[in-house]
Design a protein around this motif. Structure first.
Motif, PDB file in Angstrom:
ATOM      1  N   CYS A 189       0.829  -1.210   0.000  1.00 25.83           N
ATOM      2  CA  CYS A 189       0.000   0.000   0.000  1.00 25.83           C
ATOM      3  C   CYS A 189       0.862   1.257   0.000  1.00 25.83           C
ATOM      4  O   CYS A 189       0.643   2.171  -0.767  1.00 25.83           O
ATOM      5  CB  CYS A 189      -0.907   0.027   1.231  1.00 25.83           C
ATOM      6  SG  CYS A 189      -2.179  -1.228   1.215  1.00 25.83           S
ATOM      7  N   GLU A 233      -3.552  -0.414  16.543  1.00 25.43           N
ATOM      8  CA  GLU A 233      -5.015  -0.446  16.496  1.00 25.43           C
ATOM      9  C   GLU A 233      -5.570  -0.393  15.079  1.00 25.43           C
ATOM     10  O   GLU A 233      -6.748  -0.649  14.865  1.00 25.43           O
ATOM     11  CB  GLU A 233      -5.598   0.729  17.300  1.00 25.43           C
ATOM     12  CG  GLU A 233      -5.111   0.821  18.739  1.00 25.43           C
ATOM     13  CD  GLU A 233      -5.512  -0.386  19.571  1.00 25.43           C
ATOM     14  OE1 GLU A 233      -6.612  -0.919  19.337  1.00 25.43           O
ATOM     15  OE2 GLU A 233      -4.718  -0.814  20.433  1.00 25.43           O
ATOM     16  N   GLY A 234      -4.743  -0.047  14.130  1.00 23.83           N
ATOM     17  CA  GLY A 234      -5.264   0.137  12.778  1.00 23.83           C
ATOM     18  C   GLY A 234      -6.073   1.424  12.739  1.00 23.83           C
ATOM     19  O   GLY A 234      -6.198   2.124  13.744  1.00 23.83           O
ATOM     20  N   ILE A 235      -6.592   1.764  11.592  1.00 23.93           N
ATOM     21  CA  ILE A 235      -7.468   2.930  11.506  1.00 23.93           C
ATOM     22  C   ILE A 235      -8.827   2.437  11.036  1.00 23.93           C
ATOM     23  O   ILE A 235      -9.008   2.069   9.880  1.00 23.93           O
ATOM     24  CB  ILE A 235      -6.907   3.984  10.539  1.00 23.93           C
ATOM     25  CG1 ILE A 235      -5.505   4.399  10.983  1.00 23.93           C
ATOM     26  CG2 ILE A 235      -7.836   5.192  10.500  1.00 23.93           C
ATOM     27  CD1 ILE A 235      -4.845   5.392  10.076  1.00 23.93           C
ATOM     28  N   ASN A 236      -9.729   2.427  11.980  1.00 21.03           N
ATOM     29  CA  ASN A 236     -11.078   1.969  11.657  1.00 21.03           C
ATOM     30  C   ASN A 236     -11.664   2.844  10.550  1.00 21.03           C
ATOM     31  O   ASN A 236     -11.434   4.050  10.528  1.00 21.03           O
ATOM     32  CB  ASN A 236     -11.935   2.087  12.911  1.00 21.03           C
ATOM     33  CG  ASN A 236     -12.940   0.981  12.970  1.00 21.03           C
ATOM     34  OD1 ASN A 236     -13.141   0.282  11.975  1.00 21.03           O
ATOM     35  ND2 ASN A 236     -13.566   0.809  14.095  1.00 21.03           N
ATOM     36  N   GLY A 237     -12.387   2.216   9.638  1.00 19.30           N
ATOM     37  CA  GLY A 237     -12.994   3.002   8.574  1.00 19.30           C
ATOM     38  C   GLY A 237     -12.048   3.281   7.418  1.00 19.30           C
ATOM     39  O   GLY A 237     -12.406   3.976   6.484  1.00 19.30           O
ATOM     40  N   THR A 238     -10.841   2.730   7.471  1.00 19.15           N
ATOM     41  CA  THR A 238      -9.949   2.806   6.321  1.00 19.15           C
ATOM     42  C   THR A 238      -9.392   1.403   6.086  1.00 19.15           C
ATOM     43  O   THR A 238      -9.724   0.475   6.814  1.00 19.15           O
ATOM     44  CB  THR A 238      -8.755   3.747   6.551  1.00 19.15           C
ATOM     45  OG1 THR A 238      -7.833   3.096   7.430  1.00 19.15           O
ATOM     46  CG2 THR A 238      -9.199   5.049   7.172  1.00 19.15           C
ATOM     47  N   ALA A 239      -8.538   1.273   5.103  1.00 16.25           N
ATOM     48  CA  ALA A 239      -7.979  -0.045   4.831  1.00 16.25           C
ATOM     49  C   ALA A 239      -6.774  -0.348   5.708  1.00 16.25           C
ATOM     50  O   ALA A 239      -6.179  -1.405   5.602  1.00 16.25           O
ATOM     51  CB  ALA A 239      -7.579  -0.152   3.365  1.00 16.25           C
ATOM     52  N   MET A 240      -6.397   0.571   6.578  1.00 19.59           N
ATOM     53  CA  MET A 240      -5.248   0.326   7.438  1.00 19.59           C
ATOM     54  C   MET A 240      -5.635  -0.661   8.530  1.00 19.59           C
ATOM     55  O   MET A 240      -6.462  -0.352   9.388  1.00 19.59           O
ATOM     56  CB  MET A 240      -4.798   1.648   8.065  1.00 19.59           C
ATOM     57  CG  MET A 240      -3.747   1.519   9.145  1.00 19.59           C
ATOM     58  SD  MET A 240      -2.120   1.241   8.456  1.00 19.59           S
ATOM     59  CE  MET A 240      -1.189   0.903   9.947  1.00 19.59           C
ATOM     60  N   PRO A 241      -5.102  -1.884   8.474  1.00 16.07           N
ATOM     61  CA  PRO A 241      -5.499  -2.864   9.481  1.00 16.07           C
ATOM     62  C   PRO A 241      -4.664  -2.761  10.743  1.00 16.07           C
ATOM     63  O   PRO A 241      -3.671  -2.045  10.777  1.00 16.07           O
ATOM     64  CB  PRO A 241      -5.247  -4.198   8.776  1.00 16.07           C
ATOM     65  CG  PRO A 241      -4.146  -3.923   7.827  1.00 16.07           C
ATOM     66  CD  PRO A 241      -4.151  -2.445   7.511  1.00 16.07           C
ATOM     67  N   SER A 242      -5.090  -3.497  11.734  1.00 17.06           N
ATOM     68  CA  SER A 242      -4.359  -3.515  12.989  1.00 17.06           C
ATOM     69  C   SER A 242      -3.191  -4.498  12.899  1.00 17.06           C
ATOM     70  O   SER A 242      -3.329  -5.596  12.383  1.00 17.06           O
ATOM     71  CB  SER A 242      -5.308  -3.952  14.103  1.00 17.06           C
ATOM     72  OG  SER A 242      -4.594  -4.585  15.134  1.00 17.06           O
ATOM     73  N   PHE A 243      -2.033  -4.068  13.408  1.00 13.16           N
ATOM     74  CA  PHE A 243      -0.884  -4.973  13.485  1.00 13.16           C
ATOM     75  C   PHE A 243      -0.568  -5.287  14.937  1.00 13.16           C
ATOM     76  O   PHE A 243       0.579  -5.494  15.305  1.00 13.16           O
ATOM     77  CB  PHE A 243       0.328  -4.342  12.787  1.00 13.16           C
ATOM     78  CG  PHE A 243       0.163  -4.230  11.300  1.00 13.16           C
ATOM     79  CD1 PHE A 243       0.446  -5.312  10.485  1.00 13.16           C
ATOM     80  CD2 PHE A 243      -0.312  -3.075  10.717  1.00 13.16           C
ATOM     81  CE1 PHE A 243       0.281  -5.221   9.112  1.00 13.16           C
ATOM     82  CE2 PHE A 243      -0.486  -2.988   9.352  1.00 13.16           C
ATOM     83  CZ  PHE A 243      -0.186  -4.065   8.551  1.00 13.16           C
TER      84      PHE A 243
END
Lengths: 421, 609, 384, 282
Positions: free
Chosen positions: A142, A191-201
């Motif tokens: 990404c 935590e990732g970014i909820n509401g985007t494609a950034m997932p939690s690691f």
């Protein structure tokens, strides 16, 4: 700065320039692997951007047309001057920071070379699942090799992945136009970014997350330096400094140190300085006013529809339908042509205020995170801070948090699911 | 369109006698002969060459998958720099999804189904039942030409953004419907659906034609129970296709409408992904799965029944013994077809379908294992007490039986619903269907190519190299697919680009590397086959009409048969498996040989012509 | 090599074992039709699953489906089945010209069917009922805030468009004022009421009223429903009238107070208040009262002139799935009818004899099948 | 061609390596992963039962195949010994035997399936007035959490102090599910965008998550599993980042579990943070 430069004698400068151009030829070859340079194939990208703007002229409204024409003109100028600029800037940046695969960690950046080593370079997996090249494994598709937010997957995401090279970060504990702290970046990774494609690691070992945070900072600094050099390329006197910096050996080092000193550590805008001061710019959180939550929500609602002005963007129903910029968030904040180097070929995306009735709040959603966001506004997307006293922000936090539950109407469930009861 | 049907004479010395046969009598242009040919044999060969070409594509796609599983995120050899310059030559995750989606799609829709029904069905049906061509030659031609739009569509999926459709070959919505859900759910998915639709039209045109031909155009004396098992397999397959495929076509249209017009048949109310606008209207995602598997479960029989038929023919021929239990074989094929329509739900045990339905599907599924068991026992019975010739086709045919036992038995684990909870969507499933489809059907297909090659091209393939090809393929395929059972037991999930994130699966990397090298070996082995195939086509020894001393009607026609197939009116006097019959001195008794001394082998008297 | 050598001869005309007592053409037509049965079985199956899986389903009336028109079309199609049989009979009797007449009549009846279908489609489109439209159709499932916001946005868009016109006709001026009234007096207040509501019931009442005012879809929630909403509108009228009375009283009070105020600033303020009340009494509230009867019939109902140009979002529960399935089923049926018509058109120039009557029989079989599918579709879509 | 029969050995390798690999599998750590659920042993038992059954059939049929190939090759058996079209009684035998076995397997496992999937067998808080478990008047057990699959992570929502999901006091977390040990528990699983599948290999739980549906899964972590974490896998293709959907289930003792919820609640609601440690301090 001018004072510094005037010290250099013209004859020396001429020699230096000559040597630098020769050296840079070799440098060019080295950096021919397009994916190492932050400005990968900028020529094609600028051209595509011009084409896109040209095409948009036909459908644009009259008042926009002038802006578009100016943009095109700027871009065309940019295109003409590009090859030479690119050659010089790339050489200097590579000499200062190395390539993203083989980073050089300057002490001036305050970054931890060991951590960066763990994150950089190609993925190497061993049998126990421990890996090097963490960034390649988890992030690159990404955010791109150089952190330019233009990996192969990026174009398909909404919103587009962050381009680290601008040094803009949305979710942080520091003020507007400030850099995030390490903890902020760590939280986003975890935590990732909820509401985007950034997932939690979250499940990566702490050491790996730290390594990635450090590497993101490295890419960001490297990219910002690159951008700064591009931006100020034509400023008075800087050319000479750049030419000096292209020298090999100690002389070059000296000039590069100069660049760091003069361009990047400036207290107000310098790249190094802003990163270093992040911890001191954390926004203070005032104590929560002692009212019942119901009362607080009610007050929050009044602010939302009243003096907070939230309703103007987030809409009458708080569903984010107040207004929409049909540009992507990168376009919106581009101030000069060189920024067009950021994914100009990506299609436009609507930049919409959040639908607050939806159960997902974008970004971290702890009370304290919401407080800071509502207190400061959000960088890079232009959400302004409401002009209300700090303690009243808590009411707004409570109201915003209550919104998804106020209209808690789950849709009908499928009939076949006899298991759901 | 009349022309001479020729025997083995006249043009024997010519290297391209196939061409001459077809051309004789009528001067047709190359295009008329080979492109818009209405001759079932040419169409069959067109199918054969097209599918073999796609076989290569599918195999290479599989290698891409295997590479990622063995060396995750390392630079993709050869193609890496070209395709993924943006991330240093390592494969992008959406490309991985496209790889396995297109591998399955190509292998199922463009290789196995058309090579069985299209290539062998076309070539063999009229020959084996004694007809001069299909009932509707033009329709037959169209059924091939509808494959080309499908080829183009599937090719286009690779060229559109996202490098190929990536919702799996099952194309489960909402992933496949919501355009922004994944890079591969964009135009690529639309092309994919169009491709499937064209394959559907092609198969439908083919199958009604096959059925009409088999029902109406059998040679005198060729009663239904004198038909070779191959024809039975093709016949039942045609029925399955005709009745199951329209459902998929309808479902495909609906998914297409969902994508193009947002009709929402398969998307739940308010569904959204990647911040796209939410869908209005409330369809049902599971509905697609029901419709899809209503076709695709029978499709797995479409992919194996003709192979079973061909294997039966080959085994009986090389064991020089009648097929053991011909009628039970026919009944079990029909039983599989019948039951095949009511077991689709076993693909959906953990899909959220009503668990009570799951129980009924489990019972039906257990029962469908039965006909397969009967078939295996009958093949064993055929080999028992035979006089076995270990020719290349026989080796492949026996390999089919041996491997099908594994594939069949592993199916029982999945039919058992509680066990399926654990192994569903793991590599156990992958092992199962590769044992049935590759180790099974593909083995049968390779055997069949060696077996009928003389009839197709008038020349024999090289037996020695054929055996080398067999041995290496057999070893490598087991090396590739057998360990998948073990991976499945650990719970190793399918379709994961990097399963080694999970502690549970991290230690499986070395085994995957072993499997990958076996897979590379397997693909490399096929080069031997390709060379043997093309060399033999032009320089192999002449075959004559009946090189294997087989009984089927196709062996009385010239090799290769001319236009109109037969140079005399074939009349069938007996069943196709009278090998080693005491009625004759030779160890075979072809269907077209009149009974000796007025003996009748049963069945009605053929009408005089 | 065991076969005996045969002398070369002409392409043999092979003989075949007796199969089914059908011609090849008829066999394949029957087989083809059986695949078609499966095709339509899948479509109808989807309809049944979706319809009975939905928590409600629109009545034909809600979606402007007319049973008489459907029945007429059914009749037309049945007639065409008769005529094609007659054409076949004539062909068998070697009466080519009569066969042609019957065939042409079949063609014409098929054309009529498609014409009526097109008319029906047009009526749906005119009412905003499409299979769908990106990103959302005009049909909404529930009276919720999303729906209210959609109505508001549509009205705002219409108003902006009208305002932007360089010059407006009288009609457009009328439309502009009407749009503004609807937006400011009807939609925004109700939306705001919903947002500010303290209980779920209060909120739902406001939203229901909004949806009812736009369009009277009648979900199968209970017979009394519509009259309940109607009464709410009556109550609204009473409330508005009371408001006028109250405002008048207030204004009189202000009028009495005004002369006594000396401070200029305060006086201006009071004066403004006075004027505001005046506007409310004279124009704004009466405009709302005037609006109420319209809302009672529904803005988007057939006899309301706004229906044609406002194109407001409609609240028809399950309307989207209804539209999807309706257009799916009738659309694929219409395509089959069209294919039949093309076949008829191709056959019209032919000369029919007993010999080639088979082709007429085959296409007749197909036509009967198309007819049969409609016989299933008509009750499914129009009657149940 | 006298050596032709040695080809049978190729096929002999199939049962030898086939069985051999399964024997060696546990040593290669390629066996069913450790089972820490209460019901898992039923599934494992069924798996192993079917494995022995099919293993026996596998070995028998493959050996018969090899033996026939070996014995009846054309050189050693120049005249075919049998001319037979089949045997009716044999067909009947090998139809009925497998049919009975298969039916037995099917019926043998119905209960195991129903226990895990049939919603009326889900854990109940209390049995209804009629005293019969599995009827409509039972009070179902409240779910301890709701797990939402989304591209590409698992969002977890605990009901918070009021015990009711989707209220303002819900506690939110991602990818990191904590459950109490030795307690029958119910989870609600659903999807926010596309299909996912909730797969816990160590608990023998798998259920596809379908948008528009709310489903329940229930299981019990056995004693002895506390303090350890297990993988939560997505087992249904959900897009390009499918492999990224790694979650974790941690089994806690009751007190640890409560402490965990406390901590989550504290994190959620805290209004101040200690200043971040500088790089040197770390």
């Amino acid at each position: 700065m001018k004072r510094t430069l005037s010290k250099a004698r013209p004859s020396v400068l001429a020699l230096v320039t000559l040597a630098a151009s020769l050296a840079s030829l070799a440098g060019c070859d080295q950096s021919s692997q397009a994916y190492f340079t932050a400005t990968s194939a900028p020529k094609a990208e600028i051209q595509r951007s011009i084409d896109r703007l040209d095409a948009s002229l036909a459908t644009a409204k009259d008042e926009q047309k002038e802006d578009i024409r100016t943009s095109i003109k700027n871009l065309e100028e940019e295109l003409g001057a590009l090859p030479e600029k690119q050659r010089i800037v790339t050489t200097i940046v590579d000499a200062m920071f190395g390539t993203p695969d083989k980073p050089i960690v300057l002490s001036a950046t305050g970054l931890d070379a060991n951590k960066i080593r763990l994150a950089a370079g190609p993925t190497t997996a061993n049998q126990d699942g421990n890996t090097g090249g963490l960034y390649r494994r988890h992030c690159v598709h990404c955010h791109g090799v150089a952190g330019n937010g233009a990996g192969p997957t990026a174009e398909f995401l909404n919103p587009y992945p962050r381009d680290f090279r601008h040094g803009w970060f949305k979710f942080k504990s520091t003020g507007i136009n400030e850099k995030p702290t390490d903890d902020d970046l760590r939280r986003i990774l975890r935590e990732g970014i909820n509401g985007t494609a950034m997932p939690s690691f979250k499940l990566l070992p702490a050491a790996e997350i730290d390594a990635l945070v450090e590497y993101v900072k490295y890419l960001s600094i490297r990219g910002e330096v690159e951008n700064t050099l591009y931006k100020r390329f034509d400023d008075d006197g800087i050319k000479e400094m750049l030419a000096g910096a292209m020298k090999g050996g100690e002389a070059g080092d000296e000039f590069r140190a100069l660049i760091i000193e003069d361009l990047l550590s400036d207290e107000a805008t310098g790249v190094m300085a802003t990163w270093k001061r992040a911890n001191e710019r954390i926004v203070e959180v005032v104590p929560r006013p002692e009212v019942s939550s119901e009362e607080s929500i009610q007050k929050g609602r009044e602010i939302f529809y009243g003096k907070g002005g939230c309703v103007q963007c987030h809409g009458d129903s708080a569903m984010g339908d107040g207004q929409t910029y049909y540009v992507n968030d990168i376009d919106a904040t581009r101030s000069n042509a060189i920024k067009q180097l950021v994914n100009p070929s990506f299609p436009m995306q609507a930049l919409k205020p959040r639908n607050l009735r939806y159960t997902v709040i974008r970004g971290p959603s702890r009370d304290i995170d919401l407080y800071r966001r509502l207190r400061n506004g959000i960088d890079a997307v232009g959400m302004p801070a409401p002009t209300i006293p700090p303690e009243e922000v808590w009411h707004l936090v409570d109201y915003v948090k209550s919104l998804p539950y106020e209209f808690n109407e789950p849709g009908p469930t499928q009939s076949e699911n006899t298991r759901a009861n | 369109m009349s022309s001479h049907a020729l025997g083995d004479h006249g043009h024997a010395a010519h290297a391209h006698d196939l061409h001459d046969h077809a051309a004789h009598g009528h001067q047709m242009s190359f295009i008329g002969k080979y492109i818009f040919s209405r001759d079932h044999k040419i169409i069959g060969l067109q199918f054969l060459f097209s599918t073999l070409l796609w076989f290569i594509v599918g195999g290479l796609l599989a290698l891409g998958i295997r590479w990622q599983l063995a060396y995750p995120w390392s630079k993709l050899p050869i193609l890496g720099d070209m395709l993924f310059s943006g991330e240093a030559g390592q494969m992008s995750p959406e490309f991985y999804t496209a790889l396995f989606t297109m591998h399955a799609t190509v292998m199922i829709f463009l290789v196995i189904i058309p090579i069985l029904a299209g290539a062998f069905g076309n070539f063999l049906i009229p020959l084996m039942i004694g007809a001069d061509d299909m009932a509707f030659p033009t329709l037959n031609m169209l059924s091939y030409w509808f494959m080309w739009p499908a080829f183009v569509c599937f090719g286009m999926t690779f060229l559109t953004a996202g490098h190929g459709a990536g919702s799996g070959w099952t194309s489960y919505p909402p992933l496949s419907v919501i355009e922004s859900a994944a890079p591969a759910s964009g135009m690529a998915q639309t092309w994919w659906l169009l491709g499937v639709t064209f394959v559907g039209v092609s198969s439908m045109l083919g199958s009604v034609n096959y059925m009409t031909t088999i029902i109406q155009m059998r040679a005198p004396g060729m009663t239904m129970f004198r038909m070779p098992m191959t024809i039975w397999g093709m016949f039942i397959t045609a029925i399955l296709q005709a009745f199951a495929l329209p459902v998929l076509t309808a479902a495909g249209f609906m998914q297409l409408l969902d994508r193009v017009w947002d009709t929402g048949f398969f998307v739940a109310e308010g569904a959204t992904a990647n911040n796209a606008a939410a869908m209005s209207g409330g369809g049902q995602p599971l509905l697609w799965q029901h419709l899809f598997w209503f076709y695709s479960h029978p499709a797995v029989y479409i992919m194996i029944l003709p192979a079973m038929g061909m294997v039966s023919d080959m085994i009986a021929c090389f064991a020089r013994k009648p097929l053991f239990g011909y009628k039970p074989m026919v009944y079990s094929i029909s039983g599989i077809a019948g039951l095949g329509f009511i077991v689709w739900g076993h693909h959906m045990f953990v899909s959220g379908m009503n668990p009570v339905l799951g129980v009924t599907f489990m019972l039906a599924t257990m029962m469908i294992a039965l006909p397969s068991a009967i078939k295996v026992f009958n093949w064993l019975g055929t080999i028992w007490g035979g006089k076995i010739h270990f020719t290349t086709p026989m080796l492949f045919a026996v390999a089919f039986v041996s491997m099908f036992i594994i594939g069949g038995l592993s199916g029982i684990y999945m039919a058992a619903t509680p066990v399926d909870i654990f192994i569903h969507d793991t590599y156990f499933i992958v092992a199962h269907f590769h044992y049935v489809l590759f180790s099974g059907t593909a083995m049968a297909v390779m055997g069949a190519i060696y077996f009928w090659f003389p009839k197709m091209f008038g020349r024999m393939m090289h037996d020695g190299w054929g055996k080398v090809h067999f041995l290496l393929t057999f070893i490598f395929l087991n090396g590739t697919f057998y360990p998948m059972h073990l991976l499945g037991m650990v719970g190793f999930p399918r379709r994961l680009a990097d399963p080694y994130h999970y502690e549970t699966f991290a230690h499986l990397l070395p085994m995957n590397q072993f499997m990958t090298w076996c897979a590379i070996g397997m693909v490399a082995t096929q080069i031997i086959f390709a060379i043997n195939f093309f060399y033999s086509m032009f320089y192999g020894p002449k075959a004559g009409r009946n090189p294997w001393h087989a009984n089927g009607l196709e062996w009385c026609a010239p090799s290769p048969p001319g236009h109109g197939n037969f140079d005399f009116q074939p009349i069938v006097y007996r069943g196709p498996y009278e090998y080693g019959s005491p009625e004759t001195d030779e160890d075979y008794y072809p269907q077209w040989h009149p009974p000796k001394q007025g003996e009748s082998s049963g069945g009605e008297e053929p009408k005089p012509h | 090599m065991s076969t005996t050598e045969h002398a070369p001869h002409e392409h043999l005309v092979l003989e075949y074992h007796p199969g089914l007592p059908l011609s090849r053409g008829k066999t394949i037509m029957w087989l083809f039709l059986s695949t078609e049965i499966m095709f339509f079985a899948a479509l109808i199956g989807v309809y049944i699953v979706i319809r009975f899986g939905a928590f409600t389903w629109p009545r034909p009336h809600d979606v402007h489906l007319s049973e008489p028109i459907g029945a007429f079309n059914t009749f037309v199609l049945i007639c065409s089945s008769v005529t094609i049989v007659l054409a076949f009979e004539m062909a068998k009797a070697n009466q080519s010209s009569l066969a042609k007449i019957w065939l042409a009549l079949t063609f014409a009846l098929g054309g009529v069917f498609l014409g009526v279908k097109a008319y029906e489609y047009q009526a749906k489109f005119a009412h905003g009922i499409h299979p769908s439209a990106s990103p959302r159709s005009r049909l909404y499932e529930r009276a919720d805030l999303v729906y209210a916001a959609a109505v508001r946005q549509r009205l705002a868009d219409v108003r902006t468009e009208l305002e932007k016109l360089p010059e407006r006709t009288d009609e457009q001026n009328e439309q502009l004022s009407r749009t503004s009234t609807l937006l400011n007096q009807f939609v925004r207040p109700l939306e705001k009421k919903a947002v500010m509501a303290n209980t779920a019931a209060e909120r739902q009442a406001a939203l229901d009223l909004l949806a009812y005012g736009v369009f009277h879809a009648e979900p199968h929630r209970g017979e009394a429903d519509s009259s309940v909403e109607g009464k709410k509108i009556d109550a609204e009228e009473d409330r508005l009238k009371a408001e006028i009375v109250a405002a008048k009283g207030q204004r009189e009070a202000i009028a009495a107070e005004l002369p006594t105020i000396t401070d200029a600033e305060a006086k201006d303020k009071k004066q403004a208040e006075y004027d505001t009340l005046g506007r409310a009494i004279d124009t704004e509230i009466p405009a709302m009262i005037e609006l109420l009867p319209t809302l009672k019939t529904g803005l988007m109902s057939d006899d309301n002139p706004d229906a044609h140009w406002l194109k407001l979002p409609l609240m028809i529960p399950s309307g989207n799935m209804w539209a999807s399935t309706y257009f799916l089923l009738t659309g694929f049926h219409a395509i089959h009818v069209l294919i039949g018509l093309i076949a008829f058109a191709l056959m019209l120039p032919m000369r029919f004899t007993a010999k080639n009557a088979g082709i007429l029989e085959n296409i007749g079989l197909y036509w009967h099948f198309v007819d049969l599918v409609w016989i299933f579709l008509f009750p499914l879509l129009y009657l149940f | 061609m006298g050596k032709a029969k040695y080809w049978s050995i190729v096929y002999l390798m199939v049962p030898i390596f086939g069985v051999g690999l399964f024997v060696a599998a546990p040593a290669l750590r390629m066996w069913l992963p450790a089972d820490v659920s209460e019901h898992g042993h039923t599934i494992d038992h069924l798996f192993v039962f079917i494995m022995y059954l099919t293993g026996a059939v596998f070995v028998a049929t493959e050996c018969a195949l090899v033996w026939y190939l070996w014995k009846y090759d054309s050189k050693s058996n120049p005249a075919p010994t049998k001319f037979t079209h089949g045997s009716h009684s044999l067909e009947v035998v090998w139809t009925i035997l497998p049919a009975a076995t298969l039916l037995f397997i099917a019926i043998y496992q119905i209960n195991a399936w129903a226990d895990q999937k049939l919603v009326r067998r889900a854990p109940v808080e209390s049995v209804g007035p009629d005293g019969v478990r599995g009827t409509a008047d039972d009070v179902p057990k409240a779910p301890i959490a709701e797990v939402t699959g989304r591209q590409f992570e698992w969002r977890i929502r605990y009901p918070g102090p009021d015990g009711v999901l989707h209220t303002r006091d819900d506690l939110l977390d991602v990818n990191d599910l904590h459950i109490p040990v030795d307690e029958e528990l119910v989870l609600v699983i659903k999807s926010e965008d596309v299909l996912h599948s909730f797969f816990l290999p160590n608990f023998r739980v798998k259920q596809d998550v379908v948008p528009g549906m709310k489903q329940k899964v229930w299981f019990k972590a056995v004693k002895g599993s506390e303090g350890r974490s297990y993988d939560l896998v997505c087992a249904e293709l959900c897009g390009w980042g499918h492999y990224k959907m790694k979650g974790r289930v941690t089994v806690d003792t009751q007190s640890d579990y409560r402490a965990w919820l406390e901590k989550l609640s504290f994190e959620q609601h805290k209004t101040s943070e200690p200043p971040p440690a500088t790089a040197e301090e770390q």
